[in-house]
Design a protein around this motif. Sequence first.
Motif, PDB file in Angstrom:
ATOM      1  N   ALA A  59      34.528  25.462 -23.229  1.00 35.40           N
ATOM      2  CA  ALA A  59      33.877  24.583 -22.254  1.00 35.40           C
ATOM      3  C   ALA A  59      34.854  23.716 -21.477  1.00 35.40           C
ATOM      4  O   ALA A  59      34.488  22.647 -20.977  1.00 35.40           O
ATOM      5  CB  ALA A  59      32.822  23.713 -22.934  1.00 35.40           C
ATOM      6  N   TYR A  69      31.820  20.071 -19.835  1.00 35.39           N
ATOM      7  CA  TYR A  69      30.791  21.088 -20.049  1.00 35.39           C
ATOM      8  C   TYR A  69      30.280  21.022 -21.484  1.00 35.39           C
ATOM      9  O   TYR A  69      31.015  20.687 -22.398  1.00 35.39           O
ATOM     10  CB  TYR A  69      31.367  22.479 -19.799  1.00 35.39           C
ATOM     11  N   SER A  70      29.033  21.403 -21.647  1.00 38.65           N
ATOM     12  CA  SER A  70      28.469  21.519 -22.988  1.00 38.65           C
ATOM     13  C   SER A  70      28.258  22.972 -23.384  1.00 38.65           C
ATOM     14  O   SER A  70      27.910  23.261 -24.526  1.00 38.65           O
ATOM     15  CB  SER A  70      27.124  20.771 -23.058  1.00 38.65           C
ATOM     16  N   GLU A  71      28.482  23.894 -22.419  1.00 40.11           N
ATOM     17  CA  GLU A  71      28.277  25.311 -22.667  1.00 40.11           C
ATOM     18  C   GLU A  71      29.509  26.098 -22.205  1.00 40.11           C
ATOM     19  O   GLU A  71      30.399  25.565 -21.551  1.00 40.11           O
ATOM     20  CB  GLU A  71      27.035  25.805 -21.907  1.00 40.11           C
ATOM     21  N   SER A 116      28.328  28.991 -15.647  1.00 35.34           N
ATOM     22  CA  SER A 116      28.258  28.644 -17.062  1.00 35.34           C
ATOM     23  C   SER A 116      27.005  29.200 -17.732  1.00 35.34           C
ATOM     24  O   SER A 116      26.040  29.587 -17.083  1.00 35.34           O
ATOM     25  CB  SER A 116      28.287  27.116 -17.202  1.00 35.34           C
ATOM     26  N   ASP A 141      24.976  27.433 -19.157  1.00 34.88           N
ATOM     27  CA  ASP A 141      23.904  26.444 -19.024  1.00 34.88           C
ATOM     28  C   ASP A 141      23.045  26.703 -17.782  1.00 34.88           C
ATOM     29  O   ASP A 141      22.211  25.873 -17.425  1.00 34.88           O
ATOM     30  CB  ASP A 141      24.453  25.019 -19.017  1.00 34.88           C
TER      31      ASP A 141
END
Length: 198
Positions: free
Chosen positions: A11, A30-32, A52, A54
């Motif tokens: 990420a 980023y979380s993904e 991404s 997400d």
Amino acid sequence: DIRCISASADASLRIWDLMNFQCIHTINGYSEMILSINAYIYGTEPRCITASSDSVLRIWDFNTYTCIGILEGHTAWVNVVKVYDNGHRCVSGSSDHTLIVWYLDHNSVLHILKGHTDWVLSADVYMWHGIYHCVSASYDNTLRIWDLEKGNQVKNPLIGHASGVRAIKVYDNGKRCISASYDNTLRIWNLLTGQPIG
């Protein structure tokens, strides 16, 4: 300076100085997973777009290393993004089975391209007779050709692979492309006829 940018499943984005082989900046947030990236010049400004898992695409300013735009429209992983038209447009392909054509001057949707019946995994943009076209590759075993100006599919699907198509590259001034599949083969296609030639 000679630089490149890398995107990772951790990420993060990293900008590298290729002369000194050093990382000069890291972008987190980023979380993904970041699944695709395309760097380009918008006017005189260096930018990139990231895609991404997400379902969102983000536009980054490389002078400030900040996110300056978010493109929302997909409903699943965005697996590929390609910028074209001198940085004014891009096309993205997603696990929601669609491609979206974006107008980057206003971060708006121009067209939603529907036809694939499974994940869109790869795409490539090219010019043919003054009109931007795109070839997309999908886990539905097919490739499809799109008119990016009108937002519609041209010709029938390119059928020949026995499994999902993972990668695609157009060459010969838009006359041919090569595809790579999970069936462990490469195929060469005549884009004028839509037929395999190798």
